[in-house]
Design a protein around this motif. Structure first.
Motif, short mmCIF file in Angstrom:
data_model
loop_
_atom_site.label_atom_id
_atom_site.label_comp_id
_atom_site.label_asym_id
_atom_site.label_seq_id
_atom_site.Cartn_x
_atom_site.Cartn_y
_atom_site.Cartn_z
N ALA A 197 0.83 -1.21 0.00
CA ALA A 197 0.00 0.00 0.00
C ALA A 197 0.86 1.26 0.00
N SER A 198 1.99 1.22 0.68
CA SER A 198 2.85 2.41 0.72
C SER A 198 3.48 2.66 -0.66
N PHE A 199 3.77 1.59 -1.40
CA PHE A 199 4.27 1.77 -2.76
C PHE A 199 3.20 2.43 -3.63
N LEU A 200 1.97 1.97 -3.50
CA LEU A 200 0.87 2.58 -4.26
C LEU A 200 0.66 4.04 -3.85
N PHE A 201 0.81 4.33 -2.56
CA PHE A 201 0.69 5.70 -2.08
C PHE A 201 1.78 6.57 -2.70
N ALA A 202 3.01 6.07 -2.74
CA ALA A 202 4.12 6.83 -3.33
C ALA A 202 3.89 7.07 -4.81
N VAL A 203 3.38 6.07 -5.51
CA VAL A 203 3.06 6.25 -6.93
C VAL A 203 1.95 7.28 -7.10
N GLY A 204 0.95 7.23 -6.21
CA GLY A 204 -0.14 8.20 -6.26
C GLY A 204 0.35 9.62 -6.01
N VAL A 205 1.27 9.78 -5.06
CA VAL A 205 1.85 11.11 -4.79
C VAL A 205 2.61 11.61 -6.01
N GLY A 206 3.38 10.73 -6.63
CA GLY A 206 4.12 11.12 -7.84
C GLY A 206 3.18 11.49 -8.97
N ALA A 207 2.12 10.71 -9.16
CA ALA A 207 1.14 11.02 -10.21
C ALA A 207 0.44 12.35 -9.92
N PHE A 208 0.12 12.59 -8.65
CA PHE A 208 -0.54 13.85 -8.29
C PHE A 208 0.37 15.03 -8.58
N CYS A 209 1.64 14.92 -8.25
CA CYS A 209 2.59 16.02 -8.51
C CYS A 209 2.73 16.27 -10.01
N CYS A 210 2.78 15.20 -10.80
CA CYS A 210 2.86 15.36 -12.26
C CYS A 210 1.60 16.02 -12.80
N TRP A 211 0.44 15.60 -12.29
CA TRP A 211 -0.82 16.20 -12.71
C TRP A 211 -0.86 17.68 -12.34
N LEU A 212 -0.39 18.02 -11.15
CA LEU A 212 -0.37 19.41 -10.71
C LEU A 212 0.50 20.25 -11.63
N HIS A 213 1.67 19.75 -11.97
CA HIS A 213 2.57 20.47 -12.87
C HIS A 213 1.94 20.64 -14.25
N TRP A 214 1.29 19.61 -14.75
CA TRP A 214 0.63 19.66 -16.07
C TRP A 214 -0.50 20.69 -16.07
N THR A 215 -1.34 20.70 -15.02
CA THR A 215 -2.44 21.67 -14.99
C THR A 215 -1.94 23.10 -14.87
N ARG A 216 -0.87 23.32 -14.11
CA ARG A 216 -0.31 24.67 -14.00
C ARG A 216 0.22 25.14 -15.35
N ARG A 217 0.94 24.26 -16.05
CA ARG A 217 1.48 24.63 -17.37
C ARG A 217 0.34 24.92 -18.34
N ARG A 218 -0.70 24.12 -18.29
CA ARG A 218 -1.86 24.31 -19.17
C ARG A 218 -2.58 25.63 -18.84
N SER A 219 -2.72 25.94 -17.56
CA SER A 219 -3.36 27.20 -17.16
C SER A 219 -2.53 28.40 -17.61
N LYS A 220 -1.22 28.31 -17.48
CA LYS A 220 -0.36 29.41 -17.94
C LYS A 220 -0.51 29.62 -19.44
#
Length: 179
Positions: free
Chosen positions: A137-160
């Motif tokens: 579960a902690s591995f899945l959590f770490a993958v989820g955190v990484g995916a969330f950070c990538c999504w956040l970066h993508w949405t910021r770039r798209r908004s800009k």
């Protein structure tokens, strides 16, 4: 379908309908031994907190722009669809809205590396903890955190990019001769 999307963009009740089930699900995931009524109550509390933050943010933006929150929601849709308003008053409101969003993005960009670094530390700590305990579960959590950070970066770039496009489109319309 367009009407449904518009309803979800403008209505806090519709957004509450979208926020409530994940709130209950997350509560059920973290507290599987709790009674389902407690899941529902905590889901209502989480939904209420999220709606309070959303309402505060909407009002702050609408005050900065000098317009109604529903007008701001409509203009957000036009920004997403790259529609330049024809009405001069609406264009002026759109200019203020784009300037406010660019200011928010610029202000939050100063803190983004620290936030991403903290999230990276959380992901690494979850991986170390998962390796030590043997929990997948902690591995899945770490993958989820990484995916969330990538999504956040993508949405910021798209908004800009959307704000840059709209600012330049509004500037071009401003320089057009009036017929």
């Amino acid at each position: 379908m367009h009407g449904l999307k518009r309803w979800f963009e403008r209505s806090l009740f519709a957004q509450a309908l979208l926020l409530f089930p994940p709130g209950v699900g997350i509560t059920a995931l973290f507290r599987p031994d709790a009674h389902p009524v407690r899941w529902l109550i905590q889901g209502v509390i989480y939904t209420g907190a999220a709606l309070a933050c959303l309402t505060f943010q909407r009002r702050r933006v609408s005050r900065a722009v000098g317009s109604d929150p529903h007008v701001v929601a409509d203009l957000n849709g036009k920004i997403r669809h790259r529609e330049v308003p024809g009405d001069p008053g609406e264009r002026a409101t759109m200019r203020r809205l784009v300037a406010e969003y660019e200011r928010q993005l610029e202000r939050s960009e100063r803190w983004l590396p620290y936030w991403l670094g903290a999230m990276g530390l959380v992901a690494v700590a979850a991986l170390v903890l998962g390796t030590a305990t043997g929990s997948p579960a902690s591995f899945l959590f770490a993958v989820g955190v990484g995916a969330f950070c990538c999504w956040l970066h993508w949405t910021r770039r798209r908004s800009k990019e959307r704000c840059r496009f709209m600012r330049s489109a509004l500037q071009e319309r401003k320089n057009e001769p009036v017929g």
